[in-house]
Design a protein around this motif. Structure first.
Motif, short mmCIF file in Angstrom:
data_model
loop_
_atom_site.label_atom_id
_atom_site.label_comp_id
_atom_site.label_asym_id
_atom_site.label_seq_id
_atom_site.Cartn_x
_atom_site.Cartn_y
_atom_site.Cartn_z
N LEU A 107 -22.84 -26.35 1.10
CA LEU A 107 -24.22 -26.18 0.54
C LEU A 107 -24.62 -25.13 0.03
O LEU A 107 -25.37 -24.88 -1.17
CB LEU A 107 -25.19 -26.72 1.91
N TYR A 108 -24.16 -24.08 0.68
CA TYR A 108 -24.30 -22.39 -0.13
C TYR A 108 -23.51 -22.66 -1.61
O TYR A 108 -24.06 -22.23 -2.60
CB TYR A 108 -23.36 -21.49 0.82
N ASN A 109 -22.31 -23.25 -1.66
CA ASN A 109 -21.73 -23.35 -3.08
C ASN A 109 -22.53 -24.08 -3.88
O ASN A 109 -22.54 -24.31 -5.32
CB ASN A 109 -20.18 -23.59 -3.08
N LYS A 110 -23.17 -25.32 -3.41
CA LYS A 110 -23.95 -26.13 -4.27
C LYS A 110 -25.36 -25.70 -4.69
O LYS A 110 -25.55 -25.73 -5.96
CB LYS A 110 -24.14 -27.55 -3.43
N TYR A 111 -25.95 -24.95 -4.03
CA TYR A 111 -27.24 -24.29 -4.22
C TYR A 111 -27.52 -22.86 -4.76
O TYR A 111 -28.19 -22.54 -5.48
CB TYR A 111 -28.17 -24.68 -3.16
N VAL A 112 -26.63 -22.11 -4.20
CA VAL A 112 -26.82 -20.67 -4.37
C VAL A 112 -25.66 -19.98 -5.36
O VAL A 112 -26.27 -19.40 -6.34
CB VAL A 112 -26.65 -19.94 -3.02
N THR A 113 -24.49 -20.53 -5.35
CA THR A 113 -23.39 -19.87 -6.18
C THR A 113 -23.67 -20.34 -7.69
O THR A 113 -23.45 -19.41 -8.35
CB THR A 113 -22.10 -20.32 -5.76
N PRO A 114 -24.24 -21.46 -7.95
CA PRO A 114 -24.37 -21.64 -9.41
C PRO A 114 -25.41 -20.77 -10.14
O PRO A 114 -25.55 -20.51 -11.27
CB PRO A 114 -24.95 -23.10 -9.57
N LEU A 115 -26.42 -20.06 -9.20
CA LEU A 115 -27.28 -19.21 -9.49
C LEU A 115 -26.69 -17.75 -10.04
O LEU A 115 -27.40 -17.03 -10.66
CB LEU A 115 -28.43 -19.04 -8.70
N ALA A 116 -25.41 -17.54 -9.88
CA ALA A 116 -24.68 -16.24 -10.18
C ALA A 116 -24.69 -16.02 -11.81
O ALA A 116 -24.42 -17.21 -12.53
CB ALA A 116 -23.65 -16.20 -9.64
N PRO A 117 -25.02 -14.95 -12.30
CA PRO A 117 -24.62 -14.78 -13.81
C PRO A 117 -23.28 -15.00 -13.99
O PRO A 117 -22.36 -14.54 -13.32
CB PRO A 117 -25.25 -13.37 -13.97
#
Length: 142
Positions: A107-117
């Motif tokens: 879930l972290y990798n699905k919702y938070v990680t893609p927001l990284a520049p």
């Protein structure tokens, strides 16, 4: 008449390998603060504590040194949860009472990680011959 093989030819490496793959993908760049709340006497707290263990890994912490990871130990038998405060001002909350450590990481990798520049690659791969010719040219100029 032959039967075609279907499925994987190798066995899965298991849950530990799946967790390892998810941990490699985790980055703290889009997060400003991560608050992990759990009650140690709750039945489902060990999975959230495992997530805390993986998030506080020094390699992951090095992805964003300004990100604050805080563990709040409660004593009211409340359900464990993970709150991620984003740099953009938003907040992602995961109620982790019925989730495993692997599911929390997914879930972290699905919702938070893609927001990284997105980082652009600056390293240029040179062949051995190109490196030596560059070194020889710099020595001739001296």
């Amino acid at each position: 008449m032959s039967i075609f093989a279907s499925g994987s030819l190798k066995r899965s490496a298991g849950v530990i390998d799946a967790i390892r793959k998810q941990v490699k993908l985790v980055t703290l760049k889009p997060a400003k603060r991560i608050v992990i709340k759990f009650d140690p006497f709750h039945d489902k707290a060990p999975e959230t504590r495992k997530f805390l263990l993986h998030i506080t890994n020094p390699k992951i912490q090095d992805t964003n040194l300004n990100c604050l990871v805080k563990a709040e130990v409660l004593c009211d038998l409340s359900d464990p949860s993970v709150e991620v405060h984003l740099n953009e001002g938003g907040k992602v909350t995961v109620k982790s009472s019925n989730l495993s450590c692997l599911e929390i990481l997914k879930l972290y990798n699905k919702y938070v990680t893609p927001l990284a520049p997105v980082e652009e690659a600056t390293n240029v791969v040179k062949t051995k011959a190109a490196k030596t010719s560059h070194q020889l040219a710099s020595k001739k100029k001296r």
